[in-house]
Design an enzyme around this catalytic site. Sequence first.
Site, PDB file in Angstrom:
ATOM      1  N   HIS A  66       1.180  12.570  -1.191  1.00  0.00           N
ATOM      2  CA  HIS A  66       1.271  11.832  -2.554  1.00  0.00           C
ATOM      3  C   HIS A  66       1.408  12.701  -3.280  1.00  0.00           C
ATOM      4  CE1 HIS A  66      -3.226  11.643  -2.911  1.00  0.00           C
ATOM      5  NE2 HIS A  66      -2.994  11.476  -4.098  1.00  0.00           N
ATOM      6  N   ASP A  91      -8.524   9.137  -3.712  1.00  0.00           N
ATOM      7  CA  ASP A  91      -7.978   9.850  -2.587  1.00  0.00           C
ATOM      8  C   ASP A  91      -8.856   9.969  -1.502  1.00  0.00           C
ATOM      9  OD1 ASP A  91      -5.626   9.895  -4.022  1.00  0.00           O
ATOM     10  OD2 ASP A  91      -5.786  11.961  -4.690  1.00  0.00           O
ATOM     11  N   GLU A 136       3.691   8.069  -9.347  1.00  0.00           N
ATOM     12  CA  GLU A 136       3.087   8.692  -8.102  1.00  0.00           C
ATOM     13  C   GLU A 136       4.108   8.319  -6.981  1.00  0.00           C
ATOM     14  OE1 GLU A 136      -0.633   7.833  -5.909  1.00  0.00           O
ATOM     15  OE2 GLU A 136      -1.457   8.134  -7.874  1.00  0.00           O
TER      16      GLU A 136
END
Length: 143
Positions: free
Chosen positions: A91, A104, A43
């Site tokens: 991200h 998230d 990520e």
Amino acid sequence: MKFFKRDKKEISSKREKKRKVWGINKETLYLILEVSKESYPKEFIATLIAKKGVIEEINLLPGTLSGDSMAIIRTHMQPPDITLSVVGIVHSHPSKEFQPSGADLHFFSRFGNTHIIVGKPYNVDSWQAYDAFGNPIELKVVD
Ligand SMILES: [Zn+2]
């Protein structure tokens, strides 16, 4: 009459403050896509830095959204140049999915009002911006 006018002005400036980020610099977007691709399968996380409502820069962060980067983001929230401001987080996801996950959404609500998620294959069609509540928002790509 004077009062009425002033009230109206205050309301519109409040609205402006609520959603002040309306665009992203094209080169910055390409950089985000490039770094996302290079980071795969890891990520990639960075803060989004805007000037006059347009995201102009990113600041790479180590770690993951649930990890140590939270503390780092806090220190990045007040950059020395007051014309620049951190407006949120970008991200990448290691999948085609660029919808915000539960984690998230939790994160979005805590930092800023403009967030970007990038998914595979990391091109101009595989990203989306969201507000603090995870609602999709439109960002104009600026040359
Ligand atoms: Zn995510």
